[in-house]
Scaffold this motif. Structure first.
Motif, PDB file in Angstrom:
ATOM      1  N   GLN A 247      -0.805  -2.445  -5.765  1.00  0.00           N
ATOM      2  CA  GLN A 247      -2.210  -2.798  -5.938  1.00  0.00           C
ATOM      3  C   GLN A 247      -2.332  -4.068  -6.772  1.00  0.00           C
ATOM      4  O   GLN A 247      -2.847  -4.059  -7.873  1.00  0.00           O
ATOM      5  N   GLN A 248      -1.818  -5.163  -6.265  1.00  0.00           N
ATOM      6  CA  GLN A 248      -1.934  -6.446  -6.927  1.00  0.00           C
ATOM      7  C   GLN A 248      -3.121  -7.198  -6.338  1.00  0.00           C
ATOM      8  O   GLN A 248      -3.375  -7.157  -5.139  1.00  0.00           O
ATOM      9  N   PRO A 249      -3.896  -7.902  -7.183  1.00  0.00           N
ATOM     10  CA  PRO A 249      -5.039  -8.658  -6.657  1.00  0.00           C
ATOM     11  C   PRO A 249      -4.567  -9.806  -5.777  1.00  0.00           C
ATOM     12  O   PRO A 249      -3.673 -10.562  -6.148  1.00  0.00           O
ATOM     13  N   GLN A 250      -5.163  -9.911  -4.609  1.00  0.00           N
ATOM     14  CA  GLN A 250      -4.807 -10.975  -3.686  1.00  0.00           C
ATOM     15  C   GLN A 250      -5.569 -12.242  -4.057  1.00  0.00           C
ATOM     16  O   GLN A 250      -6.794 -12.235  -4.137  1.00  0.00           O
ATOM     17  N   PRO A 251      -4.878 -13.349  -4.314  1.00  0.00           N
ATOM     18  CA  PRO A 251      -5.585 -14.579  -4.695  1.00  0.00           C
ATOM     19  C   PRO A 251      -6.401 -15.133  -3.547  1.00  0.00           C
ATOM     20  O   PRO A 251      -6.092 -14.931  -2.371  1.00  0.00           O
ATOM     21  N   LEU A 252      -7.455 -15.840  -3.915  1.00  0.00           N
ATOM     22  CA  LEU A 252      -8.302 -16.496  -2.921  1.00  0.00           C
ATOM     23  C   LEU A 252      -7.550 -17.699  -2.360  1.00  0.00           C
ATOM     24  O   LEU A 252      -7.000 -18.515  -3.109  1.00  0.00           O
ATOM     25  N   ASN A 253      -7.519 -17.794  -1.029  1.00  0.00           N
ATOM     26  CA  ASN A 253      -6.799 -18.898  -0.393  1.00  0.00           C
ATOM     27  C   ASN A 253      -7.630 -19.463   0.736  1.00  0.00           C
ATOM     28  O   ASN A 253      -8.778 -19.045   0.970  1.00  0.00           O
TER      29      ASN A 253
END
Length: 1006
Positions: free
Chosen positions: A854-860
């Motif tokens: 459950q790691q936050p997915q960076p905005l890309n």
């Protein structure tokens, strides 16, 4: 058959009635109830009160019928038939039928607040708690008698080891062995009580009682001088105001000088007629608080106040208040049915209960129509805020027993009188003084004292006065039962700790010691002084304290006590060894005290079964709460330490002593305190409780006597005691390694900042506020493993932050933005999440792979258009150039705030988006808490133009970030097109080469 009683019993009752003091009689034996009749008869003859009222408290089963009407009918029938023979009939039956007895369950003992009785009977000793003991004993008036009924026992060892009902709540799955240290200390204290006799069920005085020598009941010269001085001042005050209308008549009805001065303060606020005064009356039990309020309300009626509302936890608690309102009416020559009328409660249950106990209904309203219509009306505290629109005077009696948020909601633009017991049994008594009164003082613009010593302050145009009553009214000064009760329950701790006398050493020079609870609760005079010191620290620093905390500290098997000691005070000085009589050592100077509780070690099967049923066991606050919060039964199997309370001496607060104590505690449970010498015990500085031959009784263990009969035993503390203080370098056998240390507290900005500095991470905040304090419970943890932050803690904290950000707009939108910002601070989370400890083997602890991922997915560049459209980006660019108003982008702020505080805005150029503290507060307030600009201006105390300027600079940073994403997206597209073109050319060339090779091979064959 008549029997001659011991003369000491008659002497005790006579002297108690003469001095207006209370007496305590402990009856051991199963037939002790029958002797209550004889004691009540003796008390009525000696005190000249025909039939003193009786309070009879019990657990569940009374042992006899308490229905008075049935008993009276039976007696009347026998009398009419001429069959009633008093010499043959059971005296106990006649006593129960003809005496005014109020029967009360221990669980409902809070309903007797504000009432007074002539005699109190306590049975079912195993159900007795310190809170119940304080409530019931303090209802007995001077000259009254307290009777404690115990079952048949053969030795005092049975009382020392008796299993109390409350012990079931102390046991956890990992800690089952309960030691009844409180019972031992309680029984030992009886031998020190001057007005206590221990008897069997035939009223034979046992040798367990304290010896009654000449002068035992006499008051000291200082007490007699103080009593005489107060009486002279009281009479002078009454004489000087005798000719004053209204005031003179009411002052004549007071009982002490303190009560007369309090009434003067109330009347002063009444005569101002500004309705902008708050008067707080605080005192211990039996000081006449309700009486003073009743006389003050009578004065308010005389001064033409029309709408007067009274509130308290229960209408039964207002009996004394309304009684003295009527006393005031009589003093002012008001006549019932002519000048006023009384209305009683129509509640059938309350009416029946009051009729049974007092022979009358419960007064809830008084209508006065002497000059114009005036009303004194009781209102329920929960409905008070909606019924006070036309109030002129609000009276809050026993305010400490009402939840603090409800008390705050009742404050308004009218005259307010409140009274409360801040020392004693009320668990929330300190919340009233440490929180509500402190807030009223902080709002004040000025503070001064009047001629009577009353503290006054002006807060927001309102005058705040504080009054304290010291002299008792229910009983006389110097009551031995009050002294005994205050000592055994540490109620004197409410006055605060003693000032420090050795100065302030450097925190790094101080050492943390573990307190041996067997020695602390042994009854030794030195241990008693040390216990009072520690409890005074806890009471001075915490708003929620009750006598039950003392039993929790003494008996709970999982609790431990640590103290931070000044090293200079631990050094023995021969010149001061016997400075105090009876002490062979001086008490060390306690700078900080910590109470902890060992939790966890719950079997996984039991935890899974409990969570599946929605059930949680007793104790283990953090394991059960976190396991239910994340639905993970593996966490309950870990071993943890919860900090129950930490208190620093008021003289040295904010000087680093609390941090030093927590650091040493962390090192101790981390296993870092290892002795470097083979014989460390020679270097230890223990506080040993030695035998004191100068004391009245020798310090020996009663269990050492060969005889086990209660007719030969004596109450004496144990002789051979362990050291009171033990250094933490002594190896301690821990069954398992401690995995974490945590704390649960009422969430405030100051406390959260403190625990955050200790390296703790928040994992849980309760959505529903505490009903007594209005604060939300917060749980924070810190791992004690070799890893800086185990993966399970990172995952839990990350999930907590995600849920917290989602709940802020609906659940916590009214919070201080500084507190919200502290909780979701991204920098401290990034420090933990980027730690190399992410390789922690989670499968050893049983955590699932889904939780680990459950790691936050960076905005890309691929997902930005899922959150922002092209028009959204263009509006942000226009606002950054000051081309449009901020209202055009308000809808985008929540999305931006969630992305930023969840750590999903990672710059393509590896440069972080840095916001100042002011910009972060604006983003939290407008993006998560949905505040408008006007409210934000009031909360942050910053002009609106400055807020808009900071908002514009912040949006520029985000626009620059989004442009970088777009640029990177274009670059990726170009690279992809170039790659595709190159790939297509290579494929075409390969196809041509392959084709030529095919043609050449075909020609060769031809």
């Amino acid at each position: 058959m008549k029997k001659k009683l011991d003369a000491r019993l008659k002497t005790l009752l006579e002297v108690s009635c003469q001095n207006n003091h209370r007496a305590l009689v402990v009856i051991i034996g199963d037939r002790g109830k029958n002797q209550v009749v004889n004691l009540h008869y003796m008390l009525s003859k000696i005190s000249n009160v025909p039939k003193p009222s009786v309070l009879w408290c019990y657990k569940k089963e009374l042992g006899f019928s308490s229905h008075k009407k049935k008993r009276m009918k039976q007696i009347k029938k026998l009398a009419q038939r001429g069959l009633l023979d008093t010499s043959r009939d059971d005296p106990f039956e006649i006593f129960v039928s003809s005496t005014n007895i109020r029967y009360c369950y221990y669980a409902e003992s809070h309903k007797i607040l504000g009432n007074t009785f002539g005699m109190c009977v306590l049975q079912d000793f195993e159900a007795l708690t310190p809170n119940i003991l304080a409530r019931t004993v303090e209802t007995v008036q001077g000259g009254g008698l307290v009777v404690l009924l115990l079952g048949t026992i053969q030795s005092l060892k049975q009382l020392y080891t008796m299993a109390m009902d409350v012990h079931d709540r102390f046991r956890t799955q990992a800690h089952q062995d309960v030691v009844a240290r409180f019972n031992e200390r309680f029984i030992l204290s009886l031998s020190k009580c001057k007005s206590c006799l221990i008897m069997d069920d035939e009223l034979n005085v046992l040798p367990l009682s304290s010896p009654m020598k000449d002068g035992t009941f006499s008051l000291s010269d200082k007490q007699l001088e103080q009593i005489k001085k107060n009486e002279q001042e009281w009479h002078q005050l009454k004489d000087s105001l005798e000719a004053t209308p209204i005031l003179g008549e009411l002052i004549a009805r007071t009982k002490t000088l303190d009560q007369a001065k309090a009434l003067l303060t109330f009347i002063e606020a009444i005569t101002e007629k500004s309705l902008r005064s708050t008067v707080a009356l605080t005192a211990a039990r039996g000081r006449g608080k309700s009486a003073a309020l009743g006389l003050a309300v009578a004065a308010a009626i005389a001064h033409e106040y029309s709408n007067i509302f009274v509130t308290c936890p229960s209408p039964e608690n207002l009996k004394s208040f309304f009684d003295f309102v009527l006393v005031g009416f009589d003093a002012l020559q008001f006549k019932e049915h002519v000048d006023y009328e009384i209305l009683q409660s129509t509640d059938a249950s309350l009416q029946q209960q009051q009729q049974q106990h007092y022979g009358g209904g419960i007064i809830v309203r008084i209508h006065v129509f002497r000059s114009h219509r005036q009303t004194i009306q009781y209102i329920d505290p929960r409905d008070a805020s909606q019924a006070l629109h036309q109030a002129e005077l609000l009276v809050i009696d026993e305010a400490a027993a009402i939840p603090l948020p409800i008390v705050k909601s009742m404050l308004g633009p009218y005259l307010i009188f409140m009274s409360s017991t801040i020392t004693g049994y009320e668990g929330t008594g300190r919340s009233l003084s440490l929180k509500l009164f402190d807030q009223l003082r902080k709002k004040s613009n000025s503070s001064y004292s009047d001629k009577q010593g009353t503290v006054l302050s002006t807060e927001g145009g309102r005058t705040f006065r504080e009054i304290t009553l010291e002299a008792p009214i229910r009983y006389a000064i110097g009551d031995p039962i009050e002294s005994w009760l205050y000592d055994v329950l540490c109620l004197e701790a409410g006055k605060g700790p003693q000032p420090l006398i050795y100065g302030c050493p450097h925190p790094n020079d101080c050492q943390l010691y573990m307190v041996n609870r067997d020695a602390l609760f042994s009854g030794h005079p030195l241990a008693e002084s040390f216990l009072q010191t520690v409890m005074a620290l806890f009471v001075a620093s915490h708003y929620k304290n009750s006598p039950n905390d003392l039993q929790l500290l003494s008996d709970a098997p999982a609790h431990r006590l640590f103290v931070l000691i000044d090293p200079t005070s631990m050094k023995s000085n021969p010149n001061r060894r016997k400075q105090q009589s009876g002490n062979f050592h001086e008490l060390p100077q306690v700078l900080c005290a910590i109470q902890v509780c060992l939790e966890g070690q719950i079997s996984k099967e039991y935890a899974q079964a409990s969570i599946s049923r929605g059930h949680r066991g007793a104790g283990d606050l953090i394991p059960w709460t976190i396991s239910q919060q994340f639905q993970d039964s593996s966490f309950a199997s870990l071993s943890g330490v919860r900090i129950v309370r930490i208190a620093t001496h008021p003289d040295v607060q904010r000087m680093g002593y609390g941090t030093r104590a927590l650091t040493l505690l962390n090192d101790y449970y981390s296993g870092k305190m290892i002795p470097l010498t083979e014989a460390p015990q020679k270097q230890h500085h223990h506080l040993v409780l030695e035998e004191n031959h100068e004391a009245p009784s020798s310090l020996s263990n009663s269990s050492n006597h060969p005889s086990t009969s209660i007719y030969h035993e004596t109450l004496e503390p144990r002789k051979h005691l362990a050291p009171l203080l033990e250094e933490l370098t002594v190896p301690t056998c821990h069954s398992t390694t401690v995995d974490y240390i945590g704390v649960s507290f009422g969430l405030t900005l100051e406390l959260f900042s403190f625990w955050k500095k200790q390296g703790m991470l928040p994992l849980y905040i309760r959505l529903v506020a505490n009903e007594y304090t209005g604060e939300h419970t917060c749980i924070m943890l810190k791992a004690l493993s070799s890893d800086a932050c185990p993966h399970w803690l990172s995952c839990f904290h990350q999930d907590f932050t995600r849920r917290f950000i989602s709940l802020v707009p609906c659940a916590w939108r009214d919070w201080n933005p500084a507190l919200t910002l502290q909780i979701i601070d991204y920098d401290i989370r990034r420090q933990h999440f980027q730690s190399p400890t992410l390789g922690f083997s989670s499968q050893q602890q049983g955590w699932t792979t889904d939780m680990m991922e459950q790691q936050p997915q960076p905005l890309n560049a691929q997902n930005i258009h899922l959150l922002f459209s092209t028009f959204d980006i263009q509006r942000l660019e226009a606002y950054a150039k000051n081309l449009i108003d901020y209202h055009m982008i308000i809808d985008l702020l929540p999305t931006i705030a969630k992305l930023y505080f969840s750590g999903q805005l990672v710059s393509p150029s590896s440069k972080e988006i840095h916001l100042s503290a002011a910009q972060s507060a604006i983003l939290v307030s407008m993006g998560l808490q949905c505040m408008d600009l006007d409210r934000l201006e009031r909360v942050l105390n910053v002009p609106a133009q400055q807020l808009l300027a900071l908002l514009n600079k912040m949006i520029r940073k985000f626009v620059h970030y989004f442009k970088e994403l777009e640029y990177s997206c274009v670059q990726e597209r170009k690279q992809q097109e170039t790659y595709n073109n190159t790939t297509n050319n290579d494929v075409a060339i390969q196809q041509q080469v392959k084709k030529k090779r095919t043609q050449s091979s075909q020609q060769g064959r031809g």
